[in-house]
Design a protein around this motif. Structure first.
Motif: not given
Length: 345
Positions: A237-242
């Motif tokens: 999720i946080f990789n997508r958020e980045e």
């Protein structure tokens, strides 16, 4: 057809009638209900079929069990409406005029995404409360640069995570994106993962102050149990958020707050997994987990870009101990802080 109401169903026959009643009693009638049965028991699947037989507006899709995210994706694919409303089958609409209010705002403003408040049900020692997303009156619109306020709320709080407080237009949902590559990784916060493209694609976001949704707190819910896979979910999720942080042209302060939230969420998973393992006599399992994430580049670099003065010393110490492989010291830290905060389990 204006609305498609998408309801993933998995063994919730106890709650489904109340959920369906809240939908079928709506004052606004231009909608379809799509029940997506994710490999439920025969009893639950039969209940879905009974609704389809008795109500012309109800369609049922039976499918093999794939989990909530892929079940929602199937619903988006099958939906015929202009706008989508997602309801979990153990929850319900809180207001009989919910669809009417959403429709009215869309027609008067032309917004392609509506966000509304919700009621957080009682349970687990909690009282029933209304969760307020924004401090604005109904009808407030976010356009252009003001959309950054919505992005900030998504990135720095938990108020905007859930897909069931959002009514998106068909055109802003990434319906044709194949999510199957993530289905084995995302076992928590599926809604957050799917929310980034919706908010990015929306040109005008409308807000309704009224609580239109009722979330039923359940102690046996997956959201109240922690497991090692949650780390990998949030990593994804946080990789997508980045990628969206780079698109949204946000201030350094907001980006730092978003990255600060990451260490908080991941630390929470580490600690809650520890206590779950302790209660089940599986401390060795937690130690193996700590060893693995301590070597993971995502976790090693998770403090990069944070405002370190805003990150609690506890989280920074825990991070340091985990990546150095000092598991016994990490356990002592978790136990001590939990004791001092009155949360020792």
């Amino acid at each position: 057809m204006f609305f498609s109401i998408l309801i993933p169903v998995y063994n919730t026959s106890e709650y489904l009638p109340e959920c369906m009643d809240s939908v079928l009693s709506q004052t606004f009638k231009d909608f379809e209900v799509v029940l997506i049965d994710d490999g439920s028991s025969k009893e639950c699947a039969k209940l879905c079929d009974e609704y389809e037989k008795s109500r012309a507006c109800v369609r049922v899709i039976h499918k093999q069990n794939e989990g909530l995210m892929m079940t929602r994706r199937r619903g988006f694919k099958e939906a015929k409406g202009e706008y989508f409303i997602c309801i979990d089958s153990d929850d319900k609409l809180h207001d009989s005029r919910a669809l009417e209010k959403i429709h009215s705002l869309i027609k008067t403003s032309g917004c392609d995404l509506v966000i509304y408040n919700y009621v957080y049900g009682e349970g687990g020692g909690r009282e029933e409360t209304v969760r307020t997303v924004f401090d604005y009156q109904s009808g407030h619109l976010f356009r252009g640069d003001s959309k950054k306020e919505v992005y900030e709320k998504l990135l720095t709080t938990n108020y905007m995570n859930n897909i069931w407080i959002k009514c998106p237009s068909r055109v802003i949902v990434d319906i044709d994106t194949d999510y199957s590559e993530w289905k084995d990784e995302i076992c928590r916060a599926e809604d957050l993962f799917q929310s980034y493209p919706m908010l990015n694609n929306a040109k005008c976001i409308g807000y309704i102050k009224d609580p239109l949704y009722y979330y039923r707190w359940a102690p046996d819910s997956i959201s109240n149990k922690y497991k090692f896979g949650f780390f990998y979910s949030f990593k994804c999720i946080f990789n997508r958020e980045e990628s969206y942080l780079k698109k949204w042209n946000l201030s350094k302060e907001i980006i730092a707050k978003a990255k600060n939230r990451r260490i908080v969420r991941i630390s929470e998973i580490i600690c809650r997994c520890y206590f779950d393992c302790k209660s089940s006599g599986n401390i060795s399992g937690w130690k193996a987990f700590a060893d693995k994430i301590g070597k993971d580049p995502f976790y090693i670099n998770i403090l990069d870009g944070t405002e370190k003065k805003q990150v609690l010393l506890y989280y920074r110490l825990l991070h340091s101990l985990i990546i150095k492989g000092r598991k016994r010291a990490a356990i002592r830290l978790i136990e001590t802080v939990s004791y001092l905060s009155g949360k020792l389990k």
